[in-house]
Write a protein that holds these residues in place. Sequence first.
Motif, short mmCIF file in Angstrom:
data_model
loop_
_atom_site.label_atom_id
_atom_site.label_comp_id
_atom_site.label_asym_id
_atom_site.label_seq_id
_atom_site.Cartn_x
_atom_site.Cartn_y
_atom_site.Cartn_z
N ILE A 60 0.83 -1.20 0.00
CA ILE A 60 0.00 0.00 0.00
C ILE A 60 0.87 1.25 0.00
CG2 ILE A 60 -1.62 1.35 1.39
CD1 ILE A 60 -2.98 -1.30 2.13
N GLU A 61 1.92 1.26 0.81
CA GLU A 61 2.82 2.41 0.84
C GLU A 61 3.55 2.55 -0.49
OE1 GLU A 61 4.31 5.85 2.27
OE2 GLU A 61 2.79 4.57 3.20
N LEU A 62 3.92 1.43 -1.10
CA LEU A 62 4.58 1.46 -2.40
C LEU A 62 3.68 2.11 -3.45
CD1 LEU A 62 6.62 0.70 -4.59
CD2 LEU A 62 5.70 -1.63 -4.55
N ILE A 63 2.42 1.70 -3.48
CA ILE A 63 1.48 2.25 -4.45
C ILE A 63 1.29 3.75 -4.22
CG2 ILE A 63 -0.91 2.20 -5.27
CD1 ILE A 63 -0.88 -0.84 -4.54
N LYS A 64 1.10 4.15 -2.94
CA LYS A 64 0.94 5.56 -2.62
C LYS A 64 2.14 6.37 -3.10
CE LYS A 64 -1.92 5.29 1.58
NZ LYS A 64 -1.91 5.52 3.04
N THR A 65 3.34 5.84 -2.87
CA THR A 65 4.55 6.57 -3.22
C THR A 65 4.70 6.69 -4.73
OG1 THR A 65 5.60 5.75 -1.20
CG2 THR A 65 7.05 6.70 -2.86
N ILE A 75 -2.02 -0.41 -11.87
CA ILE A 75 -1.47 -1.29 -10.84
C ILE A 75 -2.52 -2.31 -10.44
CG2 ILE A 75 -0.56 -1.44 -8.49
CD1 ILE A 75 0.59 1.37 -8.84
N LEU A 76 -2.15 -3.59 -10.57
CA LEU A 76 -3.00 -4.69 -10.14
C LEU A 76 -2.48 -5.18 -8.79
CD1 LEU A 76 -5.23 -6.79 -10.71
CD2 LEU A 76 -3.50 -8.17 -11.88
N ILE A 77 -3.36 -5.17 -7.79
CA ILE A 77 -2.98 -5.53 -6.42
C ILE A 77 -3.18 -7.03 -6.22
CG2 ILE A 77 -3.49 -5.14 -3.98
CD1 ILE A 77 -4.87 -2.47 -4.98
N LEU A 78 -2.21 -7.68 -5.59
CA LEU A 78 -2.34 -9.06 -5.16
C LEU A 78 -2.41 -9.09 -3.65
CD1 LEU A 78 0.30 -10.95 -7.34
CD2 LEU A 78 -2.11 -10.50 -7.86
N THR A 79 -3.36 -9.84 -3.10
CA THR A 79 -3.46 -9.93 -1.65
C THR A 79 -3.96 -11.30 -1.22
OG1 THR A 79 -4.51 -9.01 0.34
CG2 THR A 79 -5.77 -8.89 -1.72
N VAL A 88 -10.11 -2.17 -0.13
CA VAL A 88 -10.42 -0.75 -0.23
C VAL A 88 -9.15 0.08 -0.04
CG1 VAL A 88 -11.64 1.17 0.87
CG2 VAL A 88 -12.84 -0.97 0.42
N ALA A 89 -8.32 -0.29 0.94
CA ALA A 89 -7.08 0.46 1.21
C ALA A 89 -6.17 0.44 -0.01
CB ALA A 89 -6.36 -0.12 2.42
N GLY A 90 -6.06 -0.70 -0.67
CA GLY A 90 -5.21 -0.79 -1.84
C GLY A 90 -5.73 0.04 -3.00
N LEU A 91 -7.04 0.03 -3.19
CA LEU A 91 -7.63 0.82 -4.27
C LEU A 91 -7.53 2.31 -3.98
CD1 LEU A 91 -10.79 -1.39 -4.97
CD2 LEU A 91 -8.74 -1.21 -6.40
N GLU A 92 -7.75 2.69 -2.72
CA GLU A 92 -7.66 4.10 -2.36
C GLU A 92 -6.22 4.62 -2.42
OE1 GLU A 92 -9.67 4.68 1.36
OE2 GLU A 92 -11.60 4.94 0.36
N ALA A 93 -5.26 3.72 -2.26
CA ALA A 93 -3.86 4.12 -2.37
C ALA A 93 -3.48 4.45 -3.81
CB ALA A 93 -2.95 3.02 -1.83
N GLY A 94 -4.30 3.96 -4.76
CA GLY A 94 -4.00 4.23 -6.17
C GLY A 94 -3.99 3.00 -7.04
N GLY A 95 -4.33 1.83 -6.46
CA GLY A 95 -4.42 0.63 -7.27
C GLY A 95 -5.64 0.67 -8.17
N ASP A 96 -5.60 -0.08 -9.26
CA ASP A 96 -6.68 -0.05 -10.25
C ASP A 96 -7.58 -1.27 -10.21
OD1 ASP A 96 -5.98 2.42 -12.06
OD2 ASP A 96 -4.09 1.39 -11.67
N ASP A 97 -7.07 -2.38 -9.69
CA ASP A 97 -7.85 -3.61 -9.59
C ASP A 97 -7.12 -4.52 -8.61
OD1 ASP A 97 -9.79 -5.51 -10.01
OD2 ASP A 97 -9.30 -5.89 -12.12
N TYR A 98 -7.78 -5.62 -8.20
CA TYR A 98 -7.12 -6.52 -7.25
C TYR A 98 -7.49 -7.96 -7.54
CZ TYR A 98 -11.65 -6.76 -4.90
OH TYR A 98 -12.98 -6.96 -4.63
N LEU A 99 -6.62 -8.86 -7.10
CA LEU A 99 -6.85 -10.30 -7.13
C LEU A 99 -6.51 -10.86 -5.75
CD1 LEU A 99 -5.38 -11.73 -10.47
CD2 LEU A 99 -7.73 -11.89 -9.69
N VAL A 100 -7.37 -11.75 -5.26
CA VAL A 100 -7.12 -12.39 -3.97
C VAL A 100 -6.48 -13.75 -4.21
CG1 VAL A 100 -8.18 -13.29 -1.87
CG2 VAL A 100 -9.05 -11.17 -2.90
N LYS A 101 -5.36 -14.01 -3.55
CA LYS A 101 -4.69 -15.31 -3.67
C LYS A 101 -5.52 -16.37 -2.94
CE LYS A 101 -0.14 -13.09 -3.18
NZ LYS A 101 1.07 -13.06 -2.32
#
Length: 231
Positions: A60-65, A75-79, A88-101
């Motif tokens: 999350i900090e990486l995406i914000k920075t 940016i596609l988030i993996l979690t 929500v935190a990842g998307l609000e940081a600036g991510g565009d989509d996410y995938l759950v492992k």
Amino acid sequence: MRILIVEDETALREQLQSALTAEGYAVDAAADGNEGLYQGSEYPYDLAVVDIGLPGMDGIELIKTLRQKDHQFPILILTARGNWQDKVAGLEAGGDDYLVKPFHPEELKARIHALLRRAAGRASSALTFGPLQIDTASKQVTLEGAPLELTSYEYNTLEYLSREPGKVVSKTELTEHLYDQDFDRDSNVIEVFVGRLRKKLDPGGTLKPIATVRGQGYRFTLQSTATGTIE
């Protein structure tokens, strides 16, 4: 297209790198957030895949920075975390989509294709330029309905040039966006790919799809005849 993977699990990182390389992408990888920030800041990427649970600087900090530094690639988030707050935190940081492992590799590829289309303002994976059609999902090219046999390097060069018809693209930009760090960056290699592309795309010498702009690079000259764009 050049993709950055930031994932600390070695097996998964290598699996993702191998799968995306096989798809024809140029792929760089980092094992922690600090290395991911360095690579994401120093090199021109078209998309990043970022795990939230990273050592050092978390995802999350990486995406914000990256966003604070005005890097706008998707940016596609993996979690591995299933609760909605992390998504929500990842998307609000600036991510565009996410995938759950865990996830299926085909779903990852589909998400990446969709994000790249969205970034380019396209609703469809099919790009049509008169008799020439490029399907960026299947990475297939047809000329007057007949399939063309292109190498991965030839296809990557064609897709990148055709993303913005009329734009002059330098040889440096081509190598930085399309090829990984081990690629032979001799400008003569790019000239060979472009020369072979011209012969395959325009055997009769009538379309002239790729123009050389002396001292600057190359320009894709055909205009899209498709209407499926995203406003």
